[in-house]
Motif scaffolding. Sequence first.
Motif, mmCIF file in Angstrom:
data_model
loop_
_atom_site.group_PDB
_atom_site.id
_atom_site.type_symbol
_atom_site.label_atom_id
_atom_site.label_comp_id
_atom_site.label_asym_id
_atom_site.label_seq_id
_atom_site.Cartn_x
_atom_site.Cartn_y
_atom_site.Cartn_z
ATOM 1 N N ALA A 306 0.841 -1.206 0.000
ATOM 2 C CA ALA A 306 0.000 0.000 0.000
ATOM 3 C C ALA A 306 0.878 1.258 0.000
ATOM 4 C CB ALA A 306 -0.934 -0.013 1.217
ATOM 5 N N MET A 307 1.974 1.215 0.751
ATOM 6 C CA MET A 307 2.883 2.368 0.762
ATOM 7 C C MET A 307 3.474 2.595 -0.624
ATOM 8 S SD MET A 307 4.868 1.715 4.323
ATOM 9 C CE MET A 307 5.105 3.221 5.190
ATOM 10 N N VAL A 308 3.838 1.498 -1.284
ATOM 11 C CA VAL A 308 4.404 1.623 -2.632
ATOM 12 C C VAL A 308 3.368 2.256 -3.560
ATOM 13 C CG1 VAL A 308 5.323 0.360 -4.613
ATOM 14 C CG2 VAL A 308 5.989 -0.317 -2.294
ATOM 15 N N ALA A 309 2.111 1.787 -3.463
ATOM 16 C CA ALA A 309 1.060 2.325 -4.329
ATOM 17 C C ALA A 309 0.910 3.828 -4.108
ATOM 18 C CB ALA A 309 -0.263 1.614 -4.055
ATOM 19 N N TYR A 310 0.988 4.255 -2.869
ATOM 20 C CA TYR A 310 0.853 5.682 -2.581
ATOM 21 C C TYR A 310 2.068 6.468 -3.086
ATOM 22 C CZ TYR A 310 0.351 10.045 -0.010
ATOM 23 O OH TYR A 310 0.262 11.380 0.307
ATOM 24 N N LEU A 311 3.279 5.927 -2.876
ATOM 25 C CA LEU A 311 4.494 6.625 -3.334
ATOM 26 C C LEU A 311 4.451 6.847 -4.849
ATOM 27 C CD1 LEU A 311 7.280 4.874 -1.207
ATOM 28 C CD2 LEU A 311 6.454 7.222 -0.949
ATOM 29 N N ARG A 312 3.822 5.917 -5.561
ATOM 30 C CA ARG A 312 3.694 6.034 -7.021
ATOM 31 C C ARG A 312 2.912 7.278 -7.430
ATOM 32 N NH1 ARG A 312 7.576 3.842 -9.243
ATOM 33 N NH2 ARG A 312 7.754 1.601 -9.230
ATOM 34 N N ALA A 313 2.101 7.808 -6.507
ATOM 35 C CA ALA A 313 1.255 8.958 -6.843
ATOM 36 C C ALA A 313 1.932 10.289 -6.541
ATOM 37 C CB ALA A 313 -0.065 8.857 -6.064
ATOM 38 N N ILE A 314 3.112 10.254 -5.930
ATOM 39 C CA ILE A 314 3.766 11.512 -5.537
ATOM 40 C C ILE A 314 4.300 12.226 -6.780
ATOM 41 C CG2 ILE A 314 5.581 12.564 -4.115
ATOM 42 C CD1 ILE A 314 3.435 11.088 -2.463
ATOM 43 N N PRO A 315 3.908 13.477 -7.008
ATOM 44 C CA PRO A 315 4.351 14.175 -8.226
ATOM 45 C C PRO A 315 5.871 14.281 -8.279
ATOM 46 C CG PRO A 315 2.721 15.488 -7.017
ATOM 47 C CD PRO A 315 3.075 14.322 -6.149
ATOM 48 N N PRO A 316 6.463 14.095 -9.479
ATOM 49 C CA PRO A 316 7.919 14.183 -9.600
ATOM 50 C C PRO A 316 8.432 15.579 -9.297
ATOM 51 C CG PRO A 316 6.878 13.895 -11.769
ATOM 52 C CD PRO A 316 5.798 13.794 -10.752
ATOM 53 N N VAL A 317 9.536 15.672 -8.590
ATOM 54 C CA VAL A 317 10.232 16.950 -8.402
ATOM 55 C C VAL A 317 11.637 16.757 -8.942
ATOM 56 C CG1 VAL A 317 11.021 18.710 -6.776
ATOM 57 C CG2 VAL A 317 8.904 17.453 -6.306
ATOM 58 N N ARG A 318 12.002 17.552 -9.942
ATOM 59 C CA ARG A 318 13.319 17.399 -10.571
ATOM 60 C C ARG A 318 14.407 18.004 -9.713
ATOM 61 N NH1 ARG A 318 13.274 19.197 -16.707
ATOM 62 N NH2 ARG A 318 15.443 18.563 -16.480
#
Length: 449
Positions: A306-318
């Motif tokens: 579940a944590m992995v699924a949520y981390l996948r949604a974090i917007p990229p910051v360059r």
Amino acid sequence: MTGRRRLLAGAAAALVALGGALAWWMLPPRAMDFAGDGAVALADYRGPSPVGVPAELAGASLVARGKYLTEAADCEACHTATGGTPYAGGRAFITPFGTLYAPNITADVETGIGAWSDADFLRALHKGIARNGQRLYPAFPYESYTLIADEDVKAIRAYLFSLPPRHAPSPPNRMKFPFDQRWLMGFWSLFYNSDRRFAPLPERSPQWNRGAYLVEALGHCGDCHTPRNLAQALDNRRKFAGGVVDGWRAYNITQDRTAGLGDWTDAQIADYLRRGHTVGRGSAGGPMAEAIDLSLSKLSPGDIDAMVAYLRAIPPVRDRRQAAVKTAPAADSHRTMATAAPLGAALGKQMFEGACVSCHGWSGQSLITPDATLVGARSVNDAAAANVALAVLSGVQRPAPSLSMPAFARAYSDAEIAAVSNYVTARFGAKASSLTAKDVAKLRAQSAP
Ligand code: HEC
Ligand code: HEC
Ligand code: HEC
């Protein structure tokens, strides 16, 4: 308009603009604002509850549930002195504003929280206010814990109260004026502590919502991985873009493909969180290894996913300073060095040959354990090289069956550690670092509080 009026109007407009800018700076977005509106109160959410313990523990006692949640929130990491009794406090926090100590949170009445009621405990975790009414410093991450559901806070208290009380007074804090004025934290909380419980987003999956609760409320990942503003509050405009903790760089864990986790597979992220190792991506050391050993390794497989699924949604910051990770191993011979000679190259090579090569190999692909593979690790690809120098200074001690790396702080000088760190980044990473003895001296001071 007369000239005078125009001037006044101009001044007023400037003030409004300044006030707006100040408010913008003072009020960064909340932890989950990136996910948009539409959050509903927990009571109105129709899906499976995202709070509490995983299904496997649904029928467990209050204390057993509390244990799981206490571990998920990693209270032990901060509330335990090195080598001390768990939760009996005494760990020092060296901040730019002075030093403070995590207090004893065992159920001892005199020196711990034995006299605290559920209401006292809820107020501390949600509002950052102690039983005696004093404001607490945000080194205690109540900015995140404020999201924890009431029931879960009570279960955590029940677990702490089930442990043997330990008489252990905390050393007095040494905060500099004006930061020794605890009431000032009231203003801090006004701006930066939302004092709101976790609110799920019905349009996202139940797994995403469970992951959000674990990452934002209990796991307080942002406490280390989100950069801070001047007021030391989390700057969620650059959520998870990387922070610094005890000198260690807590890397960018956004979905950026170069600087963050964007090109890691789900299985690689899960492996790293569960064990602190992902072959080809590196190992966790320092505070992250501690978070894994005391907390993340104890979570259910479903919760890690579940944590992995949520981390996948974090917007990229360059991050333009962060080069792409080098994945090719170095030559399997001491004679070849692909990159230009780094600072202190001869000394660095001599050190590596004497102290490191037996475990890490010339190629960076360890012969003794895949967990000691340096190729592909973020630490050797980070041109700041802080985590490499800190790994050498303090070693990496992991519980069996993992192998540990010895600490070299006593054996080598700052100049030697700088040289070997620069050699390692040049040999195995994308870009050579240029650490000096002075840089290592600073890290040394932070690594041994
Ligand atoms: C990142 C480090 C950190 C973590 C994680 C942490 N704490 Fe703390 N906590 C502190 C520090 C530092 C203080 C002291 C703050 C102060 O003096 O203002 C504190 C204070 C407290 C207090 C106030 C005690 C008193 O005597 O005033 C309580 C209660 C508490 N923590 C409980 C918890 C619980 C429960 C957890 C896990 C859910 C937890 N803490 C996790 C660092 C932490
Ligand atoms: C006794 C074997 C041993 C020796 C000697 C040793 N290491 Fe390590 N090192 C390890 C192991 C094992 C790990 C992985 C630890 C873990 O996470 O389980 C590691 C991890 C590391 C890491 C972290 C890698 C990452 O993924 O971020 C760095 C950097 C490192 N070592 C550099 C060095 C340097 C430089 C030296 C020499 C000064 C050295 N090591 C000496 C065994 C060793
Ligand atoms: C106490 C501070 C702290 C907390 C809390 C923390 N981290 Fe970390 N994290 C770090 C540090 C420091 C590193 C770098 C470790 C290293 O180089 O050995 C790291 C590394 C990582 C990495 C590897 C990144 C890379 O590019 O190699 C991931 C993934 C990660 N953390 C995820 C998380 C998640 C998810 C959480 C919340 C459950 C979390 N962390 C909580 C400090 C922390």
